[in-house]
Scaffold this active site. Structure first.
Site, PDB file in Angstrom:
ATOM      1  CG  ASP A  28      -2.042   0.949   1.155  1.00 17.56           C
ATOM      2  OD1 ASP A  28      -2.284   1.498   0.066  1.00 17.56           O
ATOM      3  OD2 ASP A  28      -2.704   1.175   2.190  1.00 17.56           O
ATOM      4  CG  ASN A  76      -7.408  -2.737  -5.995  1.00 18.98           C
ATOM      5  OD1 ASN A  76      -6.446  -3.473  -5.786  1.00 18.98           O
ATOM      6  ND2 ASN A  76      -7.741  -1.798  -5.143  1.00 18.98           N
TER       7      ASN A  76
HETATM    8  C1  FPP Z   1      -2.084   0.099  -3.254  1.00 24.69           C
HETATM    9  O1  FPP Z   1      -1.550   1.415  -3.271  1.00 24.69           O
HETATM   10  C2  FPP Z   1      -1.544  -0.640  -4.358  1.00 24.69           C
HETATM   11  C3  FPP Z   1      -2.297  -1.267  -5.314  1.00 24.69           C
HETATM   12  C4  FPP Z   1      -3.745  -1.247  -5.353  1.00 24.69           C
HETATM   13  C5  FPP Z   1      -1.642  -1.993  -6.390  1.00 24.69           C
HETATM   14  C6  FPP Z   1      -0.443  -2.762  -5.998  1.00 24.69           C
HETATM   15  C7  FPP Z   1       0.430  -2.828  -7.174  1.00 24.69           C
HETATM   16  C8  FPP Z   1       1.774  -2.751  -7.168  1.00 24.69           C
HETATM   17  C9  FPP Z   1       2.592  -2.706  -5.967  1.00 24.69           C
HETATM   18  C10 FPP Z   1       2.549  -2.690  -8.396  1.00 24.69           C
HETATM   19  C11 FPP Z   1       2.226  -3.696  -9.376  1.00 24.69           C
HETATM   20  C12 FPP Z   1       2.457  -5.061  -8.908  1.00 24.69           C
HETATM   21  C13 FPP Z   1       2.944  -5.981  -9.704  1.00 24.69           C
HETATM   22  C14 FPP Z   1       2.983  -7.390  -9.262  1.00 24.69           C
HETATM   23  C15 FPP Z   1       3.437  -5.628 -11.036  1.00 24.69           C
HETATM   24  P1  FPP Z   1      -2.550   2.586  -3.549  1.00 24.69           P
HETATM   25  O2  FPP Z   1      -2.602   2.826  -5.014  1.00 24.69           O
HETATM   26  O3  FPP Z   1      -3.872   2.308  -2.920  1.00 24.69           O
HETATM   27  O4  FPP Z   1      -1.834   3.764  -2.822  1.00 24.69           O
HETATM   28  P2  FPP Z   1      -2.519   4.940  -1.987  1.00 24.69           P
HETATM   29  O5  FPP Z   1      -3.249   4.313  -0.841  1.00 24.69           O
HETATM   30  O6  FPP Z   1      -1.341   5.752  -1.543  1.00 24.69           O
HETATM   31  O7  FPP Z   1      -3.402   5.682  -2.935  1.00 24.69           O
END
Ligand code: FPP
Length: 250
Positions: A28, A76
């Site tokens: 996250d 998501n």
């Molecule tokens: C949460 O951060 C992250 C996600 C919903 C996606 C996770 C993806 C990755 C780490 C990269 C891609 C993974 C692979 C395997 C290629 P957020 O977007 O909710 O962050 P925020 O809470 O700061 O908005």
């Protein structure tokens, strides 16, 4: 003390006999990391994929048997269409690029999630990577994509009900073990669940498997999560007493 020195000091604090066999990570903070740099969210996700490479490498070096990471949840899909399609593109790119390294490092890929609903191109890249790394034995990296803990439990319950209706299974034989056998392959009992970025929630990740997981929360945003942060989590884990409902050492 430099970061590398810090790392070797921390490494010595780790008891290799008491490593968490299964670490789960809620990756996250990508969006906030990007916003702090006035960059689009996609920039943060790309940096998040780099952090995953680092984390996999250090888990393998340590000898952790399984690492499960939350890459895309069933919730998501509610994100803006351009972010969803970027994440799908990034997953495909990651799967294609990582196969070689995973093979060199003897790491097998695992998939936790529902195939239905995922774009064909993601499924193709996933199947290719699963097949190409199936013989690896040193470690397993499970990617949770289109994953939801409640959905996983609902699907497992549906399969058990189908078996009961067909007469294959006695309703009285449905217990924790029977349910666990129907969960996505490779989840297994989680020992340590890490969530960076300051949020302190499980967010529908590995609900059944994390029943007795030690929870570790830290403020660092996922793209900044480095090998020292992983070692801190493992050191903290090793300081805890896991009682599993018992009374512990007397
Ligand atoms: C949460 O951060 C992250 C996600 C919903 C996606 C996770 C993806 C990755 C780490 C990269 C891609 C993974 C692979 C395997 C290629 P957020 O977007 O909710 O962050 P925020 O809470 O700061 O908005």
């Amino acid at each position: 003390m430099g970061k590398d020195e810090d790392y070797s000091v921390k490494l010595q604090l780790i008891d290799r006999q008491r490593l968490p066999a299964h670490i789960a990570v809620i990756m996250d903070g990508n969006g906030r990391w990007a916003a702090a740099r006035n960059r689009p969210r996609s920039f943060g996700h790309r940096a998040g994929a780099e952090a995953l490479r680092r984390c996999t490498e250090i888990c393998r070096e340590l000898g952790v048997a399984s690492l499960s990471v939350y890459a895309f949840s069933t919730e998501n899909w509610r994100r803006p269409a351009d972010e969803v399609s970027f994440l799908m593109k990034l997953l495909i790119e990651y799967l294609r690029q990582e196969v070689r390294t995973m093979n060199e490092q003897d790491i097998a890929l695992g998939f936790l999630g529902e195939r239905e609903g995922l774009p064909d191109a993601v499924l193709a890249a996933l199947d290719q990577a699963l097949a190409a790394t199936a013989q690896s034995r040193s470690m397993r990296l499970n990617l949770a994509i289109n994953y939801g803990g409640r959905r996983e439990l609902a699907l497992a319950a549906r399969r058990l009900a189908e078996q009961a209706v067909s007469g294959e299974l006695n309703a009285a034989d449905i217990d924790e073990r029977a349910l666990a056998a129907q969960l996505f392959d490779g989840g297994g009992e989680v020992d340590l669940l890490i969530r960076p970025s300051g949020e302190q929630r499980i967010s529908n990740f590995l609900l059944y498997q994390a029943a007795y997981a030690e929870l570790y929360f830290c403020p660092v945003l996922w793209p900044d999560f480095g090998k020292n942060d992983l070692l801190d989590a493992v050191i903290d884990y090793q300081r805890r007493e896991r009682r599993f409902g018992n009374i512990g050492q007397v």
